[in-house]
Design an enzyme around this catalytic site. Sequence first.
Site, PDB file in Angstrom:
ATOM      1  N   CYS A   8       0.816  -1.229   0.000  1.00 22.10           N
ATOM      2  CA  CYS A   8       0.000   0.000   0.000  1.00 22.10           C
ATOM      3  C   CYS A   8       0.844   1.271   0.000  1.00 22.10           C
ATOM      4  O   CYS A   8       0.296   2.374  -0.055  1.00 22.10           O
ATOM      5  CB  CYS A   8      -0.957  -0.014   1.176  1.00 22.10           C
ATOM      6  SG  CYS A   8      -2.022  -1.482   1.181  1.00 22.10           S
ATOM      7  N   HIS A  43      -2.861   7.784   5.696  1.00 17.97           N
ATOM      8  CA  HIS A  43      -3.129   6.439   5.185  1.00 17.97           C
ATOM      9  C   HIS A  43      -4.561   6.050   5.550  1.00 17.97           C
ATOM     10  O   HIS A  43      -5.344   5.676   4.693  1.00 17.97           O
ATOM     11  CB  HIS A  43      -2.119   5.457   5.763  1.00 17.97           C
ATOM     12  CG  HIS A  43      -2.127   4.120   5.116  1.00 17.97           C
ATOM     13  ND1 HIS A  43      -1.850   3.941   3.782  1.00 17.97           N
ATOM     14  CD2 HIS A  43      -2.388   2.880   5.616  1.00 17.97           C
ATOM     15  CE1 HIS A  43      -1.936   2.649   3.486  1.00 17.97           C
ATOM     16  NE2 HIS A  43      -2.270   1.984   4.577  1.00 17.97           N
ATOM     17  N   HIS A  59     -10.214   1.398   0.152  1.00 13.68           N
ATOM     18  CA  HIS A  59      -8.754   1.288   0.171  1.00 13.68           C
ATOM     19  C   HIS A  59      -8.265   0.684  -1.146  1.00 13.68           C
ATOM     20  O   HIS A  59      -8.360  -0.522  -1.360  1.00 13.68           O
ATOM     21  CB  HIS A  59      -8.345   0.417   1.355  1.00 13.68           C
ATOM     22  CG  HIS A  59      -6.870   0.330   1.586  1.00 13.68           C
ATOM     23  ND1 HIS A  59      -5.938   0.905   0.750  1.00 13.68           N
ATOM     24  CD2 HIS A  59      -6.150  -0.272   2.577  1.00 13.68           C
ATOM     25  CE1 HIS A  59      -4.734   0.662   1.189  1.00 13.68           C
ATOM     26  NE2 HIS A  59      -4.835  -0.049   2.308  1.00 13.68           N
TER      27      HIS A  59
END
Length: 438
Positions: free
Chosen positions: A176, A311, A351
């Site tokens: 990620c 994040h 996400h």
Amino acid sequence: MTEQDPVVVAGMAVAAPGGVDTLGGYWAALAESRDLTGPFPRDRGWKIGELLRLGEREGWGNVADAGGFLADAGDFDPAFFGLTPREAVAMDPQQRVGLRVAWRALENAGIDPASLAGAEVGVYMGASHTDYGPHGAEVNEYTGYRATGSAYGAIPGRISHALGLIGPSIHTDTACASSLTAVHLAASAIRAGECEWALAGAVCVLGSPAGFYEFSKANALTPDGRCMPYSAEANGTLWGEGAGVLVLERESRARAEGHRIYGRVLATRVNHNGGGAPIAVPSSAAQERLIRSTLAAAGIPAEYVAMIEGHGTGTAVGDPLELEALTAVYGAGGSAEDGPLLGSVKSNAGHAQAAAGMLGLIKVLLSGLHGAIAPTRYAENPTPDVDWDATSLRLAAKLRPWTPIDGVRYAAVSSFGVAGTNAHAIVAMPALQEDPRG
């Protein structure tokens, strides 16, 4: 001390859930705090019934019929890019979407993509394994195309090949953190003279629902289909898709070519958590070290940063540790009235994994362009894991005007990956009028 001729963003393009495929459409969705998620796609051959029953298994979490999915992930014109339909189908859709978005980023910069053959332009693309297509060790109609169709190096490679670019062409997978890692590599290559300019981006298209199975077993998925970063109601993450590509070059070149300057890449840094905790557990200490290192390289005080795109996955482990690092650096000075505003695009779109940081970075650049800090959803009830009375950091609960400092707006973007890699970027955006091409 900041460099005299910084690397700048001179063009960009985005593909986001909810049918968003333009910068203007993306900004409108963010400014209006829109929910871009939707039900599982029914045209990918996924076992939807089994997915929705995973929570019935002992030790597994519920899976909601929800995610942030690209509406046009399967759309592609192979002839336009000189490909046969058979080869195009064998290609991971991340190659197809990445190629399409890269083309649009060049057009946004005012560059004719068809005019670049032989140019020493770099291409740096982040992407992770998403389990597309049949296994290579079997006979099927796509045998012969599977080597290039499933190779992750072919995500940047397809862009370089289609455009005839002869500069570095590099795939990066730091999970990620892949988006910001790609930007870091591209900006570093430009500064080192490895290429005059570059494309930097990331893409995530789910070839299978494997991530939902993994996080159901880990009880880290939101059971109600809502990703609520930094919220007291946060109950897990929600998987999504997306893509974004930036055109990076030196500011002197951008001005000479008449390109818009969306923002300057003041500094990027990447580090790792090291040992100790399990590999998938974030490290607040490592993130704090990284943020401080990036600020030092950018040559600005933390108080200049008014917008932070975190994040923010909405998980019980990740968010508190990230907030600990962010508040230690960005929330230590000033007051609540003039402190930085924090958010995460995952609250809108889920996400997007390897592409998550790119969706966040483009959100920041568009906020700078429009002179307003985009809100984050579910911010009305902040997590009790932070003593909000003791920090100047606040969640961006609504669209807010963004006052520049001496004509410049400063922002930070943070990402961290499941394998322990962390990435941070600090950008500076000149306060200019809106670009009609946006």
